[in-house]
Design an enzyme around this catalytic site. Structure first.
Site, PDB file in Angstrom:
ATOM      1  N   GLY A  11      60.124  23.878  49.800  1.00 27.23           N
ATOM      2  CA  GLY A  11      60.075  25.184  50.438  1.00 27.23           C
ATOM      3  C   GLY A  11      58.757  25.556  51.078  1.00 27.23           C
ATOM      4  N   LEU A  90      68.610  19.466  53.665  1.00 24.62           N
ATOM      5  CA  LEU A  90      69.149  18.094  53.723  1.00 24.62           C
ATOM      6  C   LEU A  90      70.668  18.073  53.793  1.00 24.62           C
ATOM      7  CD1 LEU A  90      66.731  16.307  51.219  1.00 24.62           C
ATOM      8  CD2 LEU A  90      66.624  16.428  53.733  1.00 24.62           C
ATOM      9  N   ILE A  93      74.881  20.043  58.533  1.00 24.33           N
ATOM     10  CA  ILE A  93      75.477  21.322  58.942  1.00 24.33           C
ATOM     11  C   ILE A  93      76.807  21.040  59.633  1.00 24.33           C
ATOM     12  CG2 ILE A  93      75.158  23.423  60.311  1.00 24.33           C
ATOM     13  CD1 ILE A  93      73.255  23.040  57.856  1.00 24.33           C
ATOM     14  N   HIS A 109      61.871  19.246  62.424  1.00 27.56           N
ATOM     15  CA  HIS A 109      61.964  17.810  62.128  1.00 27.56           C
ATOM     16  C   HIS A 109      60.545  17.238  62.158  1.00 27.56           C
ATOM     17  CE1 HIS A 109      63.662  13.815  61.808  1.00 27.56           C
ATOM     18  NE2 HIS A 109      62.830  13.443  62.759  1.00 27.56           N
ATOM     19  N   ASP A 150      69.674  15.988  65.167  1.00 27.24           N
ATOM     20  CA  ASP A 150      68.352  16.085  65.814  1.00 27.24           C
ATOM     21  C   ASP A 150      68.463  15.928  67.340  1.00 27.24           C
ATOM     22  OD1 ASP A 150      67.027  14.089  63.101  1.00 27.24           O
ATOM     23  OD2 ASP A 150      67.322  16.262  63.243  1.00 27.24           O
TER      24      ASP A 150
HETATM   25  C1  GRF Z   1      59.254  18.576  55.477  1.00 27.46           C
HETATM   26  O1  GRF Z   1      58.580  17.368  55.777  1.00 27.46           O
HETATM   27  C2  GRF Z   1      60.137  18.954  56.634  1.00 27.46           C
HETATM   28  O2  GRF Z   1      59.707  18.420  57.862  1.00 27.46           O
HETATM   29  C3  GRF Z   1      61.431  18.325  56.312  1.00 27.46           C
HETATM   30  O3  GRF Z   1      61.558  18.518  54.897  1.00 27.46           O
HETATM   31  C4  GRF Z   1      60.239  18.351  54.323  1.00 27.46           C
HETATM   32  C5  GRF Z   1      60.051  19.298  53.152  1.00 27.46           C
HETATM   33  O4  GRF Z   1      59.973  20.589  53.642  1.00 27.46           O
HETATM   34  N1  GRF Z   1      62.490  18.916  57.092  1.00 27.46           N
HETATM   35  P1  GRF Z   1      59.747  21.875  52.674  1.00 27.46           P
HETATM   36  O5  GRF Z   1      58.436  21.684  51.948  1.00 27.46           O
HETATM   37  O6  GRF Z   1      60.909  21.912  51.702  1.00 27.46           O
HETATM   38  O7  GRF Z   1      59.712  23.021  53.618  1.00 27.46           O
END
Ligand code: GRF
Length: 212
Positions: A11, A90, A93, A109, A150
């Site tokens: 997050g 992750l 969608i 991304h 993407d």
């Molecule tokens: C980050 O590297 C982001 O680019 C990818 O997920 C990773 C973790 O993001 N989409 P966060 O710390 O959970 O925001």
């Protein structure tokens, strides 16, 4: 502008959005919902600490993927955001969500799309492939989400130079610090203030500046 932020991990991008709203780098915006597929995501703690409503639902709780997709769509329709932000999300969608929110979903991304993106390119894997490829520059991209992976129109990008002694971890951290946590809040602020439009799959930003 009401935004729903979808998370799966630490997050830090969510935190960058929260902090940017609090210090005025993002104006006219409130986070109406944080959704996570992962009950253990630290992002949930960050949302709770900020007093933001949280919904957690894992695909594993549903008989079929289609049932999960329908439940996710309903969660988002109930929250009725103006914009959905994928911040380290992750979960794939589903098309039903993309269709319900056309050009109203953005994703961060951790590479310069169209390089090192698409199916299988997420988290640390992106940076491993970047270093394997021997490239000298990487960075991050904020883009609109369409039915592909993407492949939606690019909103903002920010480059980060690669060091000879970089590891995937050190590169990931520097790209988060020097790129992701800057361009994601910036993109949200631009959209909240009506500065972003999409024409023929290209993003036009009113008053666009390269010194981001
Ligand atoms: C980050 O590297 C982001 O680019 C990818 O997920 C990773 C973790 O993001 N989409 P966060 O710390 O959970 O925001």
């Amino acid at each position: 502008m009401k935004i729903a932020v979808l998370v799966s991990g630490g997050g830090t991008n969510l935190q960058a959005i929260i902090d940017s709203i609090n210090d005025g780098r993002i104006t006219g915006t409130e986070i109406c919902l944080v959704y996570s597929n992962n009950y253990n995501a630290y992002a949930i703690e960050r949302a709770k600490n900020a007093g933001i409503p949280v919904v957690v639902k894992s695909p594993k709780e549903f008989e079929t993927r289609d049932d999960f997709n329908k439940a996710l769509l309903q969660i988002l329709l109930d929250a009725a955001p103006d914009l959905i932000v994928l911040a380290g999300c992750l979960v794939v969608i589903p098309d039903c969500v993309v269709k319900a929110f056309p050009n109203r979903i953005i994703n961060i991304h951790p590479s310069l799309i169209p390089a090192f993106c698409g199916t299988g390119f997420y988290g640390l894997k992106v940076h491993e492939k970047v270093l394997e490829g021997g490239v000298r520059v990487s960075g991050a991209t904020v883009h609109f989400v369409d039915e592909g992976t993407d492949t939606g129109p690019i909103i903002l990008q920010k480059p980060v130079m690669i060091r000879q002694d970089d590891t995937p971890k050190s590169l990931q951290q520097r790209i988060m610090e020097q790129a992701e946590w800057i361009i994601l809040p910036k993109a949200i602020d631009l959209i909240a203030n009506g500065k972003v439009k999409v024409e023929n799959h290209k993003v036009i930003i009113e008053g666009y500046s390269t010194d981001i």
